[in-house]
Design a protein around this motif. Structure first.
Motif, PDB file in Angstrom:
ATOM      1  N   GLU A 413       0.856  -1.193   0.000  1.00  0.00           N
ATOM      2  CA  GLU A 413       0.000   0.000   0.000  1.00  0.00           C
ATOM      3  C   GLU A 413       0.889   1.238   0.000  1.00  0.00           C
ATOM      4  OE1 GLU A 413      -2.295  -0.748   3.540  1.00  0.00           O
ATOM      5  OE2 GLU A 413      -2.924  -2.661   2.696  1.00  0.00           O
ATOM      6  N   THR A 414       0.506   2.239  -0.787  1.00  0.00           N
ATOM      7  CA  THR A 414       1.296   3.470  -0.869  1.00  0.00           C
ATOM      8  C   THR A 414       1.292   4.195   0.475  1.00  0.00           C
ATOM      9  OG1 THR A 414      -0.660   4.557  -1.747  1.00  0.00           O
ATOM     10  CG2 THR A 414       1.003   3.846  -3.354  1.00  0.00           C
ATOM     11  N   ARG A 426      -0.214  -1.236  -4.774  1.00  0.00           N
ATOM     12  CA  ARG A 426       0.388  -1.202  -6.106  1.00  0.00           C
ATOM     13  C   ARG A 426       1.547  -2.199  -6.125  1.00  0.00           C
ATOM     14  NH1 ARG A 426       4.217   4.288  -6.478  1.00  0.00           N
ATOM     15  NH2 ARG A 426       5.667   3.646  -4.849  1.00  0.00           N
ATOM     16  N   ASP A 428       5.172  -3.072  -6.297  1.00  0.00           N
ATOM     17  CA  ASP A 428       6.408  -2.344  -6.003  1.00  0.00           C
ATOM     18  C   ASP A 428       7.538  -3.375  -5.962  1.00  0.00           C
ATOM     19  OD1 ASP A 428       8.473  -0.747  -5.139  1.00  0.00           O
ATOM     20  OD2 ASP A 428       7.357   0.156  -3.475  1.00  0.00           O
TER      21      ASP A 428
END
Ligand code: GTP
Ligand code: SPV
Ligand code: MN
Length: 574
Positions: A413-414, A426, A428
């Motif tokens: 999660e950002t 996203r 990563d």
């Protein structure tokens, strides 16, 4: 560069104590730094950044390779000529009326075969004072360079700190970085993310080593056996905390030593083992959530000679942030310098990405091999993300290729470490999405190829400290309790504890994880470690979209792994 930027004067920094005192005084007079309470926090200062400039800006960060394909689908690309022209116009006269500081620095211990020299030209005194903490800087770097021409060329100007004129451009082929329009850490301390990761990863592929967004720690058993572990977690996902962990009481006698908290440079040593150095000299760490319970070593590290950025201040000149020890103060000055009250204010007093810059030598848990020029031998590599669902507390890859698959498919999660929406899952990969300086598909291939050179490759794991129950509470207590997971990882790496095979890797069997003295219900541990086939099916299906971006360039073995794991789920569900 002087002819381009037209500064009033040029100052070559030497890295001495006298220079630090002089620059600190100048910065204080200019209002760039505010002295904190020197009885409580000797040598500590507060910096408040422009409120529009509080995190890395990924959409304004560019890899300027001759072709777009070299930068790959996950990077922003600009043609080198276009970038030099565009930024050249912005740099033209940008230092009029200002001082250009020449900051020579070394990433890595002096005279290590793995170290690299850079020179950053900047008009920011804040950058100079931070670089002095984050890198070995000044005369020592000029000595290291000697008459060699092999150094990274960094140019930085804050300009008017306007996001419309903000660009962070990397020219891997020229070993050059131009950064303009920002004063924030990762955008401007050019040795860190720009050189040590973006340019570093490019050089690593060319020269046969790895530049990674990883902490490095040594874990020592009560018998004195030392094991080194490197772990990649995305920004603000727990690297600094894990690197400085004080093990929970159950593990009395176990000790964690920090080698690095953010970046690892790894190459195969003469003994055929993967060896890691920390190229940095200090910690640029997240303040919120740091307290004597979660991270006592960090609290000691930042108790003196530390620059704080965008934290809140108490009336008596102490620092404060959300999640610090003790009661919430009634009154504060918030990160923007505005009055803040416990009862009346709804906004956070410290910025969620407020940071400390502290010398690594302040850390009571610093490894005595932290400055070893040969690096420490890595026995285990861990990938981790911030995931509310799906990913279990810990799982071990079957082999190196499967481990590379774990890394390539890492999701998280950002967080507030980069501008943009927070809390969105996203992909990563390897926690390197914002930091890989070339085509990410080639980066995966480089990782796969490295196996051929490592005699005894580290075992590879995935962890998740952030799984939640349906009310949004973390299932696993984290921090010092993570020692329970690390112990299993060390024992697995040393081939002396059992595991349970699942379709996706090895997990601890009941009893393999030492849970004694852990005061949470058994069902909660079960939920933190559970593997749900439906969730994994959705996860693996979601990787396809990401992989497709790379077309034929994606190493085939990764897509085959993905399909094999999906097929295993289907077989199990029949
Ligand atoms: P960067 O410096 O951005 O690369 O971050 P980092 O990966 O070093 O993350 P850091 O250790 O600073 O932790 C970020 C946030 O996660 C902090 O607010 C921590 O308190 C929190 N955190 C770290 N470890 C844990 C954990 O084991 N469990 C929980 N729940 N939170 C954690
Ligand atoms: C990160 O965002 O991963 C950091 C902070 O470590 S910065 O130096 O800004 O990149
Ligand atoms: Mn980081």
């Amino acid at each position: 560069m002087v002819a381009l930027c037209k500064p009033d004067q040029v100052v070559w920094v030497d890295g001495s104590e006298e220079e630090k005192d002089r620059l600190t005084q100048e910065a204080t007079q200019a209002g760039v730094l505010m002295p904190l309470n020197q009885d409580k926090l000797p040598g500590c200062y507060l910096h408040r950044s422009n409120p529009n400039d509080v995190a890395r800006v990924e959409q304004l960060t560019f890899i300027c390779t001759p072709t777009k394909d070299e930068a790959g689908p996950t990077n922003n690309w600009m043609a080198p000529k276009e970038a030099y022209d565009k930024l050249g116009k912005l740099f033209d006269g940008s230092m009029r009326g200002k001082t250009m500081y020449v900051v020579p620095y070394i990433m890595g211990p002096a005279s290590s075969p793995m170290s690299k020299v850079g020179v950053e030209l900047t008009d920011s005194i804040y950058v100079v004072l931070n670089m002095r903490i984050m890198a070995r800087m000044g005369t020592i770097a000029l000595k290291e360079l000697g008459d060699s021409n092999d150094f990274n060329r960094g140019l930085h100007s804050v300009l008017d700190c306007n996001p419309e004129r903000r660009f962070i451009c990397h020219f891997p082929q020229d070993n050059t970085i131009w950064s303009v329009g920002s004063g924030y850490g990762g955008n401007v301390l050019l040795g860190k993310k720009c050189l040590a990761l973006r340019i570093g990863s490019y050089l690593g592929r060319k020269e046969g080593w790895l530049a990674e967004h990883m902490l490095i720690l040594g874990v020592e058993s009560p018998e004195g056996e030392m094991t080194y572990v490197a772990a990649a977690f995305p920004s603000a996902c727990g690297k600094t905390n894990f690197a400085m962990m004080v093990p929970t009481n159950r593990f009395k006698g176990w000790k964690i030593y920090t080698v690095g908290d953010d970046i690892a440079w790894m190459k195969v040593g003469e003994d055929g083992r993967l060896r890691a150095i920390n190229p940095e000299f200090g910690y640029f760490g997240v303040a919120p959530g740091t307290n004597f319970k979660s991270n006592p070593n960090a609290m000691k590290t930042i108790s003196h000679d530390t620059i704080y950025t965008n934290v809140a201040m108490t009336p008596d000149g102490d620092v404060w942030w959300e999640g610090k020890d003790g009661d919430i103060p009634n009154e504060l000055t918030d990160w923007q310098g505005r009055p803040w009250t416990r009862k009346g204010s709804t906004e956070k007093a410290a910025h969620p990405n407020s940071r400390f810059t502290a010398p690594m030598r302040n850390n009571p848990a610093l490894s005595r091999f932290a400055e070893d020029p040969e690096g420490v031998p890595i026995s285990a590599i861990i990938f981790g993300g911030r995931r509310a669902t799906t990913i279990p507390l810990v799982i071990q890859a079957f082999n190196w290729t499967h481990g590379v698959f774990f890394g390539s498919a890492l999701g998280s999660e950002t967080t507030a470490a980069a501008a943009g929406k927070v809390g969105v899952v996203r992909r990563d990969p390897f926690a390197m999405l914002p930091f890989c300086g070339y085509n990410m598909a080639d980066y995966f291939a480089h990782w796969l190829e490295m196996q051929a050179f490592i005699t005894n490759p580290p075992k590879v794991f995935m962890v998740n400290w952030f799984r939640q129950d349906k009310n949004g509470n973390y299932l696993w207590p984290g921090f010092g309790e993570n020692m329970r997971v690390l112990k299993w990882i060390v024992d697995r790496a040393r081939l002396r504890v059992g595991g349970q095979e699942t379709p996706f890797g090895w997990v601890p069997r009941a009893g393999d994880l030492d849970l004694s003295g852990l005061h949470i219900p058994h069902e909660q541990v079960d939920a933190a470690t559970e593997i749900d086939l439906d969730e994994w099916k959705a996860e693996l299906e979601s990787h396809a979209e990401f992989y497709e971006k790379f077309g034929d360039r994606l190493p085939k073995v990764l897509e085959l792994q993905r399909e094999m794991f999906l097929a295993r789920i289907d077989a199990l569900k029949k």
